[in-house]
Design an enzyme around this catalytic site. Structure first.
Site, PDB file in Angstrom:
ATOM      1  CB  CYS A  33      -0.893   0.009   1.235  1.00 32.63           C
ATOM      2  SG  CYS A  33       0.080  -0.087   2.730  1.00 32.63           S
ATOM      3  CB  CYS A 102      -2.223  -2.827   8.381  1.00 35.24           C
ATOM      4  SG  CYS A 102      -3.339  -2.727   6.983  1.00 35.24           S
TER       5      CYS A 102
HETATM    6 FE1  FES Z   1      -1.169   0.296   4.374  1.00 36.91          FE
HETATM    7 FE2  FES Z   1      -2.708  -0.599   6.208  1.00 36.91          FE
HETATM    8  S1  FES Z   1      -3.286  -0.113   4.219  1.00 36.91           S
HETATM    9  S2  FES Z   1      -0.595  -0.386   6.310  1.00 36.91           S
END
Ligand code: FES
Length: 140
Positions: A33, A102
């Site tokens: 992400c 995450c």
């Molecule tokens: Fe990136 Fe949670 S979406 S760490």
């Protein structure tokens, strides 16, 4: 979707900030992400006496880093190395499966900071021998 504890640690994260002259600093990024986490450690006699973090990331990353710092503060390096992202997620009352990655950020950031500490002090930490902070995140 999120437990009360997750919401609490997200809205009111513990140990946010930086430590000046930290004994170990680690930064990791989540390639899934693009979120980033930085962890600062103050270590005395093998004990993590202070820990702070900064997260440029999602709510779950903030909540897990906050919980991770709470679980690690006052612990020995040895104990801190045993902390898995799963244990942190469990302490938060669970995370939705799509958000488990995450929590890996917190575990990796602690390890990266401990690796930095070991390098600065010329200590070898057995459990970190194969640890590469730039490697892709893995869930444990
Ligand atoms: Fe990136 Fe949670 S979406 S760490």
């Amino acid at each position: 979707m999120y437990s009360e504890k997750v919401m609490d640690h997200f809205s009111n994260p513990r140990n946010v900030g930086e430590i000046e002259n930290a004994d170990g600093v680690g930064q990791v990024g989540n390639p899934k992400c693009g979120d980033i986490m930085k962890m600062y450690l103050k270590i005395e006699d093998d004990v993590i006496v202070d820990i702070k973090f900064k997260t440029f990331g999602c709510g779950s990353a903030i909540a897990t880093s906050s919980m991770a710092t709470e679980l690690i503060k006052g612990k020995t390096i040895e104990e801190a190395l045993k902390l898995t992202n799963k244990a942190v997620a469990e302490a938060l009352g669970g995370l939705p499966p799509v958000k488990m990655h995450c929590s890996v950020l917190a575990e990796q950031a602690v390890k990266a900071a401990l690796l930095d500490y070991s390098k600065k002090n010329g200590i070898e930490i057995e459990q970190l021998k194969d640890f590469d902070p730039d490697e892709d995140v893995h869930e444990h």
